[in-house]
Design a protein around this motif. Structure first.
Motif, short mmCIF file in Angstrom:
data_model
loop_
_atom_site.label_atom_id
_atom_site.label_comp_id
_atom_site.label_asym_id
_atom_site.label_seq_id
_atom_site.Cartn_x
_atom_site.Cartn_y
_atom_site.Cartn_z
N ASN A 89 0.05 -18.64 -14.29
CA ASN A 89 -1.03 -19.59 -14.55
C ASN A 89 -0.55 -20.99 -14.17
OD1 ASN A 89 -2.98 -21.27 -15.62
ND2 ASN A 89 -2.91 -20.41 -17.68
N ASN A 92 -0.58 -23.21 -17.20
CA ASN A 92 -0.09 -22.58 -18.42
C ASN A 92 0.37 -23.65 -19.41
OD1 ASN A 92 0.70 -20.49 -20.12
ND2 ASN A 92 2.79 -20.51 -19.32
N SER A 167 -4.76 -20.44 -22.60
CA SER A 167 -3.31 -20.44 -22.76
C SER A 167 -2.89 -21.29 -23.96
CB SER A 167 -2.66 -20.97 -21.48
OG SER A 167 -1.28 -21.14 -21.66
#
Length: 346
Positions: A89, A92, A167
């Motif tokens: 990601n 993230n 996240s």
């Protein structure tokens, strides 16, 4: 804390609770499915005509088919994907990983397999690839264990902001990221214009403006101090990190790093750091040593004077010329250079 900030935080907590319950429900269903089919989830669908020849165990070494084998849990696909098709990601919430934790999880996965699926979404920019939303430690542990596949629940996400939000929520509930993690993630959101201000980060995270501002200030520390922060991110929460930032305004870089090592070794509190900072700010700043350069003036083989200059702009000039004509010529030249009138009486 203002009522508006409290409302945002309450809404965020409610969203987090609902999202976490949903994720945990899906993870529990995946666990149950793996227990019912110890030879692999695909075995339960051997007669379906899809993926019958591909094992779907947690950490199978079997070749990967062109189409990932999938089943449904809570309305979302649970599939096994090649690691090289699952990218981290980019937004993230966690940016820093503990290598010892990765080694421990790798040993567990090598022995017991991947017990809990990761969370991913289809990469809307690159068909055939997936973006990991949650499970970056798991992915690193799987790689360290020498495996090449990861099981993921697939979430229907199609925006960078939602990648970060999910996240952030999942990390905050389970094992919150460090202040430096937050600073790095928020700076990327700002740099790539996913959010346009610190106020937008406040809206996104539900944190106070002061917390967001103080957290971002960590990235203004000098380079060696930032390196120390990366080595021990858990030792520097928002309050402690901000005190280090304020201390760095009054002290040279080496002194800041020495203080940070004390924080690591002695677990100094923000109050103790505030006291040390105020004492340091009360001391006059150390004047940096000026660099100077000196040039010799020669007449033949003999030195008759010198010119000395400093970085600050100061220039000193001294010369001894016994010959009066030579001396007068030099003085006249200096008068013209600096537009001098008659010499003031001494």
């Amino acid at each position: 804390m203002t009522a508006k900030t409290q409302n945002r935080r309450d809404l965020l907590r409610a969203s987090l609770k609902a999202e976490t319950a949903s994720v945990e429900k899906r993870f529990a269903a995946a666990e149950a499915a793996m227990e019912r089919a110890p030879s692999g989830l695909a075995g339960a669908f051997a007669g379906s005509g899809r993926g019958a020849s591909t094992t779907f165990s947690a950490e199978s070494e079997a070749p990967v088919t062109a189409e990932p084998v999938a089943t449904k849990h809570d309305g979302r696909p649970l599939i096994k994907l090649p690691l090289d098709r699952v990218v981290d990601n980019p937004f993230n919430a966690r940016q820093i990983y503990n290598h010892d934790v990765i080694k421990e999880r790798a040993a567990s996965i090598a022995t017991h397999g991947q017990r809990v699926p990761a969370l991913a979404c289809e990469d809307w920019r690159r068909p055939g690839f997936y973006i990991l939303i949650d499970g970056h430690y798991r992915k690193r542990a799987i790689q360290a264990a020498g495996k090449n596949e990861i099981e993921c629940l697939i979430e229907p996400i199609t925006s960078d902001i939602e990648l970060y939000r999910m996240s952030f929520l999942l990390n905050a509930e389970r094992n919150a990221q460090s202040s430096l993690d937050n600073a790095l993630a928020w700076q990327r959101l700002l740099t790539e214009q996913k959010v346009d201000s610190e106020e937008a980060l406040v809206e996104l995270t539900g944190l106070s403006w002061g917390t967001v501002n103080k957290t971002l200030s960590l990235l203004k520390l000098p380079p060696t101090a930032l390196d120390k922060l990366r080595e021990h991110p858990a030792k520097f929460g928002v309050a402690v990190g901000y005190e280090v930032f304020l201390y760095a305004k009054a002290a040279p870089e080496d002194e800041v790093v020495t203080l940070m090592q004390r924080i690591v070794d002695e677990d100094l509190s923000s109050r103790e750091l505030e006291s040390l900072r105020k004492k340091r700010q009360a001391k006059p700043a150390r004047k940096p040593k000026e660099v100077s350069r000196q040039y010799k003036i020669r007449s033949g083989n003999a030195q008759v004077g010198f010119i000395k200059e400093w970085d600050s702009g100061k220039v000193a000039f001294e010369v001894h010329l016994p010959d009066s004509k030579e001396r007068d010529a030099l003085v006249e030249e200096l008068k013209r250079r600096f537009t001098l009138s008659e010499v003031d009486p001494v």
